[in-house]
Design an enzyme around this catalytic site. Structure first.
Site, short mmCIF file in Angstrom:
data_model
loop_
_atom_site.label_atom_id
_atom_site.label_comp_id
_atom_site.label_asym_id
_atom_site.label_seq_id
_atom_site.Cartn_x
_atom_site.Cartn_y
_atom_site.Cartn_z
N ASP A 243 125.65 -59.33 38.45
CA ASP A 243 124.38 -59.86 38.96
C ASP A 243 123.39 -60.08 37.81
OD1 ASP A 243 121.86 -60.26 40.22
OD2 ASP A 243 122.44 -59.02 41.91
N GLY A 270 129.34 -61.18 41.26
CA GLY A 270 127.98 -61.48 40.85
C GLY A 270 126.97 -61.07 41.89
N HIS A 271 125.88 -61.82 41.95
CA HIS A 271 124.79 -61.53 42.88
C HIS A 271 125.27 -61.61 44.32
CE1 HIS A 271 120.61 -61.22 44.06
NE2 HIS A 271 120.64 -62.37 44.69
N PHE A 272 126.01 -62.68 44.64
CA PHE A 272 126.56 -62.86 45.99
C PHE A 272 127.96 -62.24 46.05
CE2 PHE A 272 123.27 -66.06 45.88
CZ PHE A 272 122.78 -66.09 47.19
#
Length: 293
Positions: A243, A270-272
């Site tokens: 992220d 990652g972020h998602f």
């Protein structure tokens, strides 16, 4: 001959409800009398981020409910609506009242953390458990990029242009793919749909208002940490290690105030994180919900 695998198809309903003049769109699955998991999405997406998760958790004895906030997805707010995190929490709080949700577990991601933790702070007795996915409540979890973003001010020349760069196709795709080991696992449908919603009339202005209000969340961190200490609800933390905004330190920080929390950090996500690691994360959520139920 091998016996066929048992499938549990999920019927997901798409509804709207009026909350203080805001037409709140939401997704819902599961029995009406089952315990509730309230799924709160992040930026720049909407409840569609939970579509695959809701399908996957079809056999879980839970009622899954995922609203779109004002300024996101299919929710429609009246002209003159004030876009701050306090107001988003007002609408989500009103949404739970409108649906009669007296008790629920919370799943919070990104923007969902400041919205959901405001709700928990206001209605502490309603929250039965907390699932956190890349949603920060501790300053040490903020990356340098996030710290620079929260320091932006509308009155400073050039800052608004910098904020609005996140609303472009390039800026949106960056949030989905940065830190991901295998970008082919990220469906283009997600960021493409987000770009569509960001392009609707008034949406960029709403998102800019929220971006400049984000610093207000950092001031609430001590109150949310105090709620965690006092509430002692079960906590599950799942986190994408790559992220660019919220670092793994933010995941581990939850152990300070919820020492029995279950924390999982996924390399290559990652972020998602649900986009790439749903097969690893969904069983953790199912096990957590089964214990709660």
């Amino acid at each position: 001959m091998t016996a066929p695998r048992t499938l549990t198809p999920t019927a997901v309903r798409h509804r709207t409800v009026d909350v203080a003049g805001v037409s709140v769109a939401y997704r819902e699955s599961g029995p009406a009398d089952a315990p509730v998991l309230l799924l709160l999405h992040g930026f720049p997406t909407s409840s569609h981020q939970f579509a695959r998760l809701m399908d996957t958790l079809g056999g879980t004895p839970y009622r899954l409910i995922a609203p779109d906030y004002p300024g996101f997805g299919r929710t429609r707010a009246p002209e003159g609506f004030t876009y701050t995190f306090d107001r988003l929490a007002d609408i989500v709080e009103g949404f739970t009242d409108a649906l009669g949700l007296d008790r629920f577990a919370l799943y919070v991601f990104d923007f969902g953390a400041p919205v959901g933790l405001r709700l928990a702070e206001r209605r502490p007795g309603r929250v039965t458990g907390l699932i956190v996915q890349n949603g920060n409540a501790y300053e040490e979890g903020l990356s340098d990029v996030a710290r620079e973003f929260t320091a932006l001010r509308r009155e400073v020349p050039g800052n608004e242009e910098q904020v609005r760069g996140l609303f472009t196709e390039e800026g949106t795709r960056f949030q989905y793919e940065t830190g991901v080991a295998d970008p082919t696992l990220v469906s283009p449908d997600g960021w493409t749909l987000d770009v569509h919603y960001l392009g609707l009339p008034g949406r960029a202005d709403a998102q800019a208002d929220l971006a400049f209000d984000y610093a207000s969340n950092l001031l609430r961190y001590p109150a949310w940490q105090a709620w965690l200490r006092a509430a002692q609800v079960p906590v599950l933390v799942v986190w994408g290690a790559g992220d660019p905004f919220f670092t793994p330190a933010g995941a581990k920080a939850y152990l300070r105030d919820a020492p029995d929390a279950e924390v999982h950090v996924f390399e290559g996500a990652g972020h998602f994180a649900l986009e790439t690691h749903l097969p690893q994360i969904a069983p953790l959520i199912e096990n957590f919900l089964t214990k709660l139920a």
